[in-house]
Write a protein that holds these residues in place. Sequence first.
Motif, mmCIF file in Angstrom:
data_model
loop_
_atom_site.group_PDB
_atom_site.id
_atom_site.type_symbol
_atom_site.label_atom_id
_atom_site.label_comp_id
_atom_site.label_asym_id
_atom_site.label_seq_id
_atom_site.Cartn_x
_atom_site.Cartn_y
_atom_site.Cartn_z
ATOM 1 N N LYS B 76 0.807 -1.220 0.000
ATOM 2 C CA LYS B 76 0.000 0.000 0.000
ATOM 3 C C LYS B 76 0.841 1.272 0.000
ATOM 4 O O LYS B 76 0.447 2.291 -0.559
ATOM 5 C CB LYS B 76 -0.903 0.022 1.236
ATOM 6 C CG LYS B 76 -1.994 -1.041 1.227
ATOM 7 C CD LYS B 76 -2.893 -0.891 2.450
ATOM 8 C CE LYS B 76 -4.119 -1.795 2.333
ATOM 9 N NZ LYS B 76 -3.761 -3.222 2.278
ATOM 10 N N ARG B 77 2.008 1.227 0.642
ATOM 11 C CA ARG B 77 2.706 2.462 0.927
ATOM 12 C C ARG B 77 4.152 2.473 0.444
ATOM 13 O O ARG B 77 4.691 3.512 0.076
ATOM 14 C CB ARG B 77 2.684 2.690 2.453
ATOM 15 C CG ARG B 77 2.965 4.081 2.924
ATOM 16 C CD ARG B 77 3.209 4.099 4.422
ATOM 17 N NE ARG B 77 4.321 3.252 4.813
ATOM 18 C CZ ARG B 77 5.594 3.619 4.780
ATOM 19 N NH1 ARG B 77 5.934 4.816 4.391
ATOM 20 N NH2 ARG B 77 6.551 2.777 5.134
ATOM 21 N N ILE B 78 4.805 1.330 0.484
ATOM 22 C CA ILE B 78 6.245 1.278 0.201
ATOM 23 C C ILE B 78 6.535 1.800 -1.208
ATOM 24 O O ILE B 78 5.772 1.544 -2.146
ATOM 25 C CB ILE B 78 6.774 -0.169 0.396
ATOM 26 C CG1 ILE B 78 8.294 -0.178 0.535
ATOM 27 C CG2 ILE B 78 6.316 -1.092 -0.727
ATOM 28 C CD1 ILE B 78 8.843 -1.509 1.078
ATOM 29 N N ARG B 79 7.620 2.573 -1.330
ATOM 30 C CA ARG B 79 8.007 3.118 -2.635
ATOM 31 C C ARG B 79 8.719 2.026 -3.437
ATOM 32 O O ARG B 79 9.497 1.243 -2.885
ATOM 33 C CB ARG B 79 8.953 4.313 -2.450
ATOM 34 C CG ARG B 79 8.405 5.427 -1.562
ATOM 35 C CD ARG B 79 7.499 6.371 -2.287
ATOM 36 N NE ARG B 79 8.076 6.899 -3.493
ATOM 37 C CZ ARG B 79 7.391 7.658 -4.367
ATOM 38 N NH1 ARG B 79 6.118 7.946 -4.139
ATOM 39 N NH2 ARG B 79 7.966 8.116 -5.451
ATOM 40 N N LEU B 80 8.476 1.981 -4.741
ATOM 41 C CA LEU B 80 8.963 0.904 -5.598
ATOM 42 C C LEU B 80 10.064 1.444 -6.506
ATOM 43 O O LEU B 80 9.790 2.229 -7.420
ATOM 44 C CB LEU B 80 7.803 0.341 -6.423
ATOM 45 C CG LEU B 80 6.601 -0.106 -5.580
ATOM 46 C CD1 LEU B 80 5.379 -0.322 -6.458
ATOM 47 C CD2 LEU B 80 6.932 -1.370 -4.804
ATOM 48 N N GLY B 81 11.294 1.022 -6.234
ATOM 49 C CA GLY B 81 12.427 1.619 -6.919
ATOM 50 C C GLY B 81 13.095 0.704 -7.927
ATOM 51 O O GLY B 81 13.322 -0.474 -7.662
ATOM 52 N N HIS B 82 13.408 1.278 -9.081
ATOM 53 C CA HIS B 82 14.331 0.615 -9.997
ATOM 54 C C HIS B 82 15.736 0.892 -9.482
ATOM 55 O O HIS B 82 16.136 2.038 -9.338
ATOM 56 C CB HIS B 82 14.191 1.187 -11.412
ATOM 57 C CG HIS B 82 13.071 0.603 -12.187
ATOM 58 N ND1 HIS B 82 13.147 -0.643 -12.755
ATOM 59 C CD2 HIS B 82 11.844 1.086 -12.498
ATOM 60 C CE1 HIS B 82 12.013 -0.909 -13.390
ATOM 61 N NE2 HIS B 82 11.195 0.124 -13.249
ATOM 62 N N GLY B 83 16.467 -0.157 -9.238
ATOM 63 C CA GLY B 83 17.798 0.069 -8.662
ATOM 64 C C GLY B 83 18.901 -0.675 -9.422
ATOM 65 O O GLY B 83 19.525 -1.518 -8.839
#
Lengths: 108, 402
Positions: B76-83
């Motif tokens: 719901k909240r966690i940011r989704l990063g391309h790393g």
Amino acid sequence: MAKPSQVQDEELRGLIVAARAAYLDDRNLESVEKSVAAFRGLLQRQPDFLSAGPFAGNNRRVFPQLGVALKSANGGQPEIVFERQQFSNPEAITFYEYVSDCLVAAKL
Amino acid sequence: MKFGLFYELQLPKPYDCDTWNPDDERRIIHEMLEQVELADRLGFDYVFEVEHHFLEEYSHSSAPEVVLAAASQRTKRIRLGHGIVHMPPGHNHPARTAERVATLDLVSNGRVEFGTGEGASDMELGGFNTDRGFKKQMWEESTRECLRMMTAEPYAGHDGQFLRMPVRNVIPKSLQKPHPPVWVAASRRETVMLAARLGIGSLGFGFETPEEAAERIERYWELVQEECRPIGAAINPAVSTVATMMCAPTDEQAVAQGLSGAQFFSFSLGRGTPPDPPRNPGHDHLYREFVDSRREKRAKPARDQEPEDEGQRALYRAGQRGGFIGSPAFIRENLKRYEAAHLDAMIFVAQCGDRKHDEIMASIELFAKEVMPEFQERHERMQRPWRERQLDGVTFLNNSTI
């Protein structure tokens, strides 16, 4: 934390200041040339910089492999060869940062 | 300080078999999704997933946008990063990257962090015929144009050194405006300083010591103030670093559960990078080599010096116990040193090597309950006002989520 003002050697400081002015003005080849000239000056003043300087051993920093090659020579000073004449702004900044750090670390 | 998890999707081959079990790749993805779901529930701020190609056992994460999309539907909240996304156009055409990042941003209701990078390993650069000497130019040109594609209607087209494209309207557009926060992978100090000048976050892969981090962070913020010329339409001023983590009730348990995985992490990445031998696609068995080499090393004196090469040194550090394989008390004390350096985010490699899923889940939970809250509280109370002071006089649009 390397800044041009921390370089004491007048000639080398002039080169690194010019390198900064050039990359800020998007004259990227000129900036790389100035940074590399300052690095050559460092190696002339401290021939053992790469093998025994502050960035040797555990603190070694690798010369940027971005169109300028640092080639080791048997028994002599390494040769610095431009492999191209076109550089991007990030490449110019990368050389500037690397050489500035080296000059300050060498206490020049 | 904020916290994230970092995924390579490591998948060592079973020691006694020449290939993986048929279900292993499915299993490792679904375990990651469970871990991310737990991290979201417990209040972690970020998950970053790599893009790697052809690096068997080291990373089976070649399509992170698919896994992150799945994660978006379970969180719901966690940011989704391309790393990170490989930006050389031979790896990903910038228009396709713009489309995928924007679509993930829509699917996740605006939770994407857009990490960018050059690609590093010979297996990947060679696999896509990318000239190592030009990869930084490719990264800069592709990233700049990709961000224009994400914001311009229509994109005006480009005739550059590595990218040619006519006028097109690249759709869809991201939910976050003008585009998601942008990061760059920074394994060298020079790249951290470049990130400051371009107004993007530094996703540190140098496994910096607290002292190194302090020096870099101070200079980073000076450059944001003095020389920033944003590569995109908004800046993301931020410095983070990646480190391996295993949190357990005692130091001994944490080392038993987590050290081998961290060591495999560095062993397998180093493979293929001189002076290590080249990879042999389809035939390597890195895990067996790793286990056998550890057995041999036990009879030899431990290395008393870090490797000289910068890249090898980062790998060496990644494989050490470091500051974050231990009890909550051990990890807390080490984190405080990075907090004092004003590090914005610590991104933990939790899944690596032969670590077990249930132990990773327990580690995430213990860390989140015993260590994380006080740092998050101080982030709001101390780091956020400090950041605002650093940005005094900086007038660019800022879309950082730190």
